[in-house]
Design a protein around this motif. Structure first.
Motif, short mmCIF file in Angstrom:
data_model
loop_
_atom_site.label_atom_id
_atom_site.label_comp_id
_atom_site.label_asym_id
_atom_site.label_seq_id
_atom_site.Cartn_x
_atom_site.Cartn_y
_atom_site.Cartn_z
N VAL A 191 33.37 71.84 14.68
CA VAL A 191 35.08 71.63 14.62
C VAL A 191 35.59 73.27 14.80
N MET A 260 38.45 68.26 11.13
CA MET A 260 37.62 67.95 10.50
C MET A 260 37.59 66.55 10.19
N ALA A 263 34.99 64.02 11.63
CA ALA A 263 33.67 64.22 10.97
C ALA A 263 33.51 63.91 9.70
N TRP A 312 32.53 75.14 11.01
CA TRP A 312 33.96 75.32 11.12
C TRP A 312 34.18 76.75 12.07
N CYS A 337 36.51 68.33 17.60
CA CYS A 337 35.33 68.03 16.94
C CYS A 337 34.28 67.43 17.70
#
Length: 450
Positions: A191, A260, A263, A312, A337
C-alpha cells in the motif's frame, strides 16, 4: 457493496476489541445497545464546515430527507460561507455549546475537524445518542479509537467514517476480481501514497515566535484538547496541521484509511502481531517526509500459510522495482493497494480502474461492472432505518488503529516490535505504550479516557 467482514470474523474482532477498548479504563465489556432509528426527517448539525467539512455538509444536506438545524466552526469565515448555503441554520463557534443547546433539536452530527478533535466531539455526540458521520482517521490515537468504538456500540446509533472511496465503483470492481480468485492465495500486500509532498509540510520544526491571531479564528477552541502553543500564520490553520503530531496523523493516518481499506476489507485482516519501520524517526514536532512500515498478520482463509506481509509506503515510495519487473510494469499509480498472490497480482486503485498483473496472463478476464453508492447518503438512509453503513465506527476504529500502529512504529526505526492487541500493549517495548494515547489540555479532558 456488502459487508466488510464475514459474520465470524466480525464477531471475533468485536470480542477482541471489547476486552481492551479503553486502555487504562476500569469499565466492563460493553453490551451492544439496540439500534436507534430516527423516524421522519433527519435533523442534522455540522461540526467543522470548512475544507472537507464543507464537502460533507454539501453531500449530507443534498439528501432529500435531511434538515440542517445548526452549524459550528471555530473559523468565522468557514461558518459564514456555510451559513450562506444553509439559510436559517443556527450558528455556533463552540461545538460544546451546540450539543448542549441543540441536543433535543438534532438527531445527527458530522465531525469534520482536524484529527486531534475527532474523539472529543464524537464521544460527546455519542453520549447524547446522536448518529455520527466522522471524518477519517476516526481519531488521532489508538486509545481514542477504541474508546469511540466502545461508545458507538453502547449508544446503538448509526455511524460512518468518511472513507467515501470504500463506496465507489472502482473498489467494488476490485473486490469482485479478488473474490473471483484470479490471483490465488495472497502472500503479501503493498500500500502506498504520494503524500505528503506537495500537500502539507512534514519533517519541519516548530517555528519561533508568535503571530497575531486573525479576528475570524478562535485559536483556543481550535487547539481544543491539544497542548497550548502560540499561533503562527500559514503554519497550522487552515489544512497545514496534518503533519504536526499534536494535531494530525501524517501521511499514513490520512491516506491509509483510504488505501489500506481494501487490504483490511478484502483479506478480512484482524490485528498484526509484528510491526517494523525502516525509518526515518519523526522529530519532536512532525512526521517524516517518507516512511516504510512492514506489518505481519496471522494467516487466514484468503492467504497462504503465512504470515501475511503488508507493507505501507508514503512520501512517493512505491512498490519495489523488482516486483514491478516481475509483473511486467514500468511504473504504477501514485496511490494504490496491490495484492500479490500465487497466480498474479491485483491492483485496487481508488481513483481508477483495477487491474490484474501480469496483464498478458489475464487478457481474457472481463472487468466486472462496478456498483457505487453515495457514501454520505448511505449513512443518512441507515440513520432512518433503511439499510446499514459499510464503514461503521466498529470497522473504522480497527482500520484507524492499524494505520496509527504504523505511526507508533516510526519511533523505533529498524526494530521489529511485537503488538499484543488483546492487552493493547507492546510487551517488549513499554516505551511504545505511551504513544497509544495523548494528554488532554486542562479543561478539555475526555471523560472516557480519564
Amino acid at each position: 457493496m456488502g459487508s466488510r467482514y464475514t459474520r465470524r470474523s466480525f464477531l471475533e474482532f468485536s470480542a477482541l476489541t471489547s476486552s481492551a477498548l479503553v486502555i487504562g479504563c476500569n469499565s466492563q465489556q460493553p453490551a451492544a445497545a439496540a439500534r436507534r432509528i430516527t423516524k421522519g426527517r433527519l435533523r442534522h448539525a455540522g461540526i467543522g464546515v470548512g475544507g472537507m467539512g464543507a464537502g460533507d455538509l454539501d453531500q449530507i444536506r443534498a439528501h432529500p430527507e435531511v434538515d440542517v438545524i445548526a452549524l459550528c466552526d471555530v473559523d468565522e469565515n468557514n461558518l459564514r460561507a456555510a451559513a450562506e448555503k444553509v439559510k436559517g441554520a443556527r450558528l455556533y463557534r463552540d461545538w460544546r455549546e451546540l450539543l448542549e443547546k441543540e441536543k433535543d433539536a438534532i438527531d445527527s452530527v458530522h465531525v469534520s475537524t482536524p484529527d486531534h478533535m475527532h474523539a472529543a466531539i464524537e464521544l460527546s455526540a455519542l453520549r447524547l445518542h446522536k448518529h455520527v458521520y466522522g471524518q477519517k482517521p476516526l481519531t488521532r490515537t489508538i486509545r481514542e479509537a477504541r474508546a469511540v468504538a466502545r461508545a458507538a456500540r453502547e449508544a446503538g446509533v448509526t455511524t460512518q467514517m468518511g472513507i467515501q472511496n470504500h463506496s465507489n465503483a472502482a473498489y467494488d470492481q476490485a473486490r469482485q476480481l479478488f473474490l473471483a480468485g484470479h490471483i490465488g492465495a495472497i502472500h503479501e500486500a503493498h500500500v502506498w501514497t504520494d503524500r505528503p509532498a506537495g500537500w502539507w509540510p512534514q519533517a519541519v520544526e516548530r517555528p519561533a515566535g508568535t503571530d497575531p491571531v486573525p479576528a475570524s479564528l478562535d485559536w483556543d477552541k481550535w487547539l481544543g484538547v491539544a497542548p497550548e502553543r502560540p499561533f503562527k500564520a500559514d503554519t497550522y490553520h487552515p489544512f497545514k496541521w496534518r503533519g504536526w503530531k499534536d494535531f494530525g496523523t501524517g501521511a499514513q493516518g490520512d491516506m491509509a484509511c483510504h488505501l489500506m481499506d481494501p487490504a483490511m476489507w478484502f483479506l478480512e485482516l484482524g490485528h498484526p502481531t509484528r510491526i517494523r519501520s525502516d525509518g526515518p524517526r519523526p522529530n519532536n514536532e512532525t512526521y517524516p517526509l517518507w516512511s516504510t512500515v512492514h506489518y505481519e498478520f496471522p494467516a487466514n482463509r484468503w492467504t497462504t500459510r503465512g504470515p501475511l506481509l503488508l507493507t505501507w509506503r508514503d512520501g512517493g515510495k512505491k512498490v519495489p522495482r523488482e516486483l514491478l519487473d516481475q509483473l511486467g510494469l514500468q511504473d504504477i499509480v501514485a496511490n494504490g493497494c496491490l495484492f500479490v498472490g500465487e497466480k498474479g497480482a491485483l491492483l485496487a486503485d481508488p481513483y481508477g480502474t483495477p487491474a490484474l498483473y501480469p496483464a498478458e496472463n489475464f487478457k481474457d478476464v472481463k472487468l466486472p461492472e462496478g456498483k457505487g453508492v453515495n457514501h454520505w447518503h448511505q449513512w443518512v438512509d441507515a440513520c432512518l432505518g433503511k439499510g446499514e453503513t459499510s464503514a461503521s465506527f466498529e470497522y473504522a476504529a480497527h482500520l484507524t488503529e492499524i494505520a496509527l500502529l504504523g505511526n507508533v512504529a516510526l519511533n523505533f526505526p529498524n526494530e521489529t516490535i511485537e503488538w499484543d492487541a488483546a492487552r493493547a500493549r507492546f510487551p517488549a517495548r513499554p516505551e511504545a505504550d505511551a504513544l497509544l494515547g495523548a494528554p488532554q489540555r486542562k479543561g478539555w479532558e475526555i471523560a472516557e479516557l480519564a
